[in-house]
Enzyme design. Sequence first.
Site, PDB file in Angstrom:
ATOM      1  N   ALA A   1    -108.521  18.075  26.278  1.00  0.00           N
ATOM      2  CA  ALA A   1    -109.621  17.964  25.314  1.00  0.00           C
ATOM      3  C   ALA A   1    -110.182  16.553  25.468  1.00  0.00           C
ATOM      4  O   ALA A   1    -109.748  15.595  24.810  1.00  0.00           O
ATOM      5  CB  ALA A   1    -109.109  18.195  23.901  1.00  0.00           C
TER       6      ALA A   1
ATOM      7  N   SER B   1    -110.268  10.209  18.576  1.00  0.00           N
ATOM      8  CA  SER B   1    -109.648  11.142  19.507  1.00  0.00           C
ATOM      9  C   SER B   1    -110.067  12.574  19.214  1.00  0.00           C
ATOM     10  O   SER B   1    -110.863  12.825  18.306  1.00  0.00           O
ATOM     11  CB  SER B   1    -108.127  10.983  19.402  1.00  0.00           C
ATOM     12  OG  SER B   1    -107.476  11.701  20.415  1.00  0.00           O
ATOM     13  N   ASN B   2    -109.541  13.498  19.996  1.00  0.00           N
ATOM     14  CA  ASN B   2    -109.782  14.925  19.790  1.00  0.00           C
ATOM     15  C   ASN B   2    -108.497  15.568  19.293  1.00  0.00           C
ATOM     16  O   ASN B   2    -107.408  15.082  19.586  1.00  0.00           O
ATOM     17  CB  ASN B   2    -110.178  15.580  21.107  1.00  0.00           C
ATOM     18  CG  ASN B   2    -111.616  15.322  21.473  1.00  0.00           C
ATOM     19  OD1 ASN B   2    -112.408  14.861  20.655  1.00  0.00           O
ATOM     20  ND2 ASN B   2    -111.957  15.617  22.708  1.00  0.00           N
ATOM     21  N   ARG B   3    -108.618  16.691  18.628  1.00  0.00           N
ATOM     22  CA  ARG B   3    -107.427  17.401  18.162  1.00  0.00           C
ATOM     23  C   ARG B   3    -106.871  18.240  19.307  1.00  0.00           C
ATOM     24  O   ARG B   3    -107.505  19.196  19.743  1.00  0.00           O
ATOM     25  CB  ARG B   3    -107.768  18.282  16.974  1.00  0.00           C
ATOM     26  CG  ARG B   3    -108.117  17.485  15.744  1.00  0.00           C
ATOM     27  CD  ARG B   3    -108.374  18.393  14.565  1.00  0.00           C
ATOM     28  NE  ARG B   3    -107.214  19.199  14.221  1.00  0.00           N
ATOM     29  CZ  ARG B   3    -107.253  20.276  13.452  1.00  0.00           C
ATOM     30  NH1 ARG B   3    -108.404  20.707  12.979  1.00  0.00           N
ATOM     31  NH2 ARG B   3    -106.153  20.933  13.168  1.00  0.00           N
TER      32      ARG B   3
END
Length: 225
Positions: free
Chosen positions: A100, A33-35
């Site tokens: 994001a 995933s993305n932050r």
Amino acid sequence: VIAFFQPKLLSGKRVLVTAGPTAERVDPVRVISNRSSGKTGYAIARAAREAGADITLISGPTALPCPYGVKRINVESAREMHAHVLGQAHNADIFISVAAVADWHISNASEQKLKKTDKNGPQPPHIAFAPNPDILAEVAALKDGPWCVGFAAETENLHEYAQAKRQRKNIPLLVGNLAQEAMDADTTTFVLFDQNGHQDLPLLPKQQAARELIHAIANRLSDRA
Ligand code: CTP
Ligand code: CA
């Protein structure tokens, strides 16, 4: 109570917002995933709602409650977000792409949970990536599509990268910020990029920055009309 006193700058407008990260499955129990906490996107959805707009929020996984009066669609992967956004885009006047979005999905995801070891010892997986669709660029390219606002969280060369990104995606407004400042924080410093250059906003609580952005969007739409 505060919302009641906000001028209804976006009254009657239909606003589509994406927020949060997307998550790409490695197997049924693991993701890449993305932050992103989703705080900025949710604050923008809330501010747009305060401004009288009708909001659809397409959200990746976050821990946040759905803002009052906002219709939320929960998604997990970028491809799922893409399908929902493209399904809604023709019914939107404004698209604000805050999510994001993962740039890649995993092309060899496993249907079953991977085991970390086998009889030969530890077995780290060999993960293969394939590109995800660029949701914002696709919406921006739609004929008669919504007026688009993009985001860019950069770690360096913010002004140069963000203005180039706005031009590449062919969108009228892009909001830049420094990832290391905004991430996990309740405050953010927005820089607004358009065809005329850039405007630096001060460091503000995210909800306040969101209201400023809604003003900037409403001003540009009324200039255009
Ligand atoms: N975006 C999107 N779909 C993607 C990737 C990005 O809609 N697959 C949107 C984001 O929501 C944001 C904007 O595009 O509004 C810019 O995202 P960013 O990750 O900064 O830019 P990229 O074009 O993906 O370039 P890079 O990650 O290489 O900086
Ligand atoms: Ca990206």
